[in-house]
Design a protein around this motif. Sequence first.
Motif, PDB file in Angstrom:
ATOM      1  N   LYS A 168       0.811  -1.221   0.000  1.00 34.79           N
ATOM      2  CA  LYS A 168       0.000   0.000   0.000  1.00 34.79           C
ATOM      3  C   LYS A 168       0.848   1.277   0.000  1.00 34.79           C
ATOM      4  O   LYS A 168       0.314   2.372  -0.006  1.00 34.79           O
ATOM      5  N   ASP A 169       2.176   1.114  -0.041  1.00 30.74           N
ATOM      6  CA  ASP A 169       3.052   2.274  -0.141  1.00 30.74           C
ATOM      7  C   ASP A 169       2.984   2.914  -1.533  1.00 30.74           C
ATOM      8  O   ASP A 169       3.410   4.046  -1.714  1.00 30.74           O
ATOM      9  N   LYS A 170       2.433   2.197  -2.508  1.00 31.65           N
ATOM     10  CA  LYS A 170       2.242   2.741  -3.852  1.00 31.65           C
ATOM     11  C   LYS A 170       0.756   3.021  -4.035  1.00 31.65           C
ATOM     12  O   LYS A 170      -0.069   2.105  -3.919  1.00 31.65           O
ATOM     13  N   PRO A 171       0.395   4.279  -4.305  1.00 35.59           N
ATOM     14  CA  PRO A 171      -1.029   4.642  -4.371  1.00 35.59           C
ATOM     15  C   PRO A 171      -1.865   3.767  -5.299  1.00 35.59           C
ATOM     16  O   PRO A 171      -2.991   3.394  -4.954  1.00 35.59           O
ATOM     17  N   MET A 172      -1.343   3.415  -6.462  1.00 31.25           N
ATOM     18  CA  MET A 172      -2.131   2.593  -7.376  1.00 31.25           C
ATOM     19  C   MET A 172      -2.339   1.192  -6.805  1.00 31.25           C
ATOM     20  O   MET A 172      -3.437   0.646  -6.849  1.00 31.25           O
TER      21      MET A 172
END
Length: 168
Positions: A23-27
């Motif tokens: 979840k560290d990457k928005p997509m």
Amino acid sequence: KKYAEELLFWTIDEFKEFYEVIKDKPMSEVIFPLFFYSGMREGELLALTLNDFDFDRNTVSINKSFVRFNGQDLIQTPKTPKSKRVVTLPEQIMDLVKKYAGKLYGYDPSDRLFTCTKSYLSHEMIRGCNLSGVKRIRVHDLRHPYVKLKLKNLFSSKKVDTEDFFED
């Protein structure tokens, strides 16, 4: 391949472990819960536009599929006529979609919401499995709990608590 020999899927706890590290990457924060809670195929998810979401009813209309062919991005009809469907989603996932779309610069609600490729999805699965230590499954296998095990009924009857899944 091993995948063809057995039905692979994650429990909700395994998915939560995976989710915490991707979840560290928005997509990725939005895409993977959509897969897990909707039973969508990769091409169906990658074809979604904001217009496909009904935020009043907490639903998403699945009515097209994305494919890259000879370097061209194409939107096609779904795999089968029965693939066109409306799926009810938990409010927390709908909120993730709204939040994500609200951060997209110059986004038109009729444009593809997720402009990545199937390759991105595969790389994120590998990254998440390696970081979290959960067993490695394919992106496609994320639909198994929803489709094969009928967890859709559990989600809609609120037997699955999504509140603790989406803790801040």
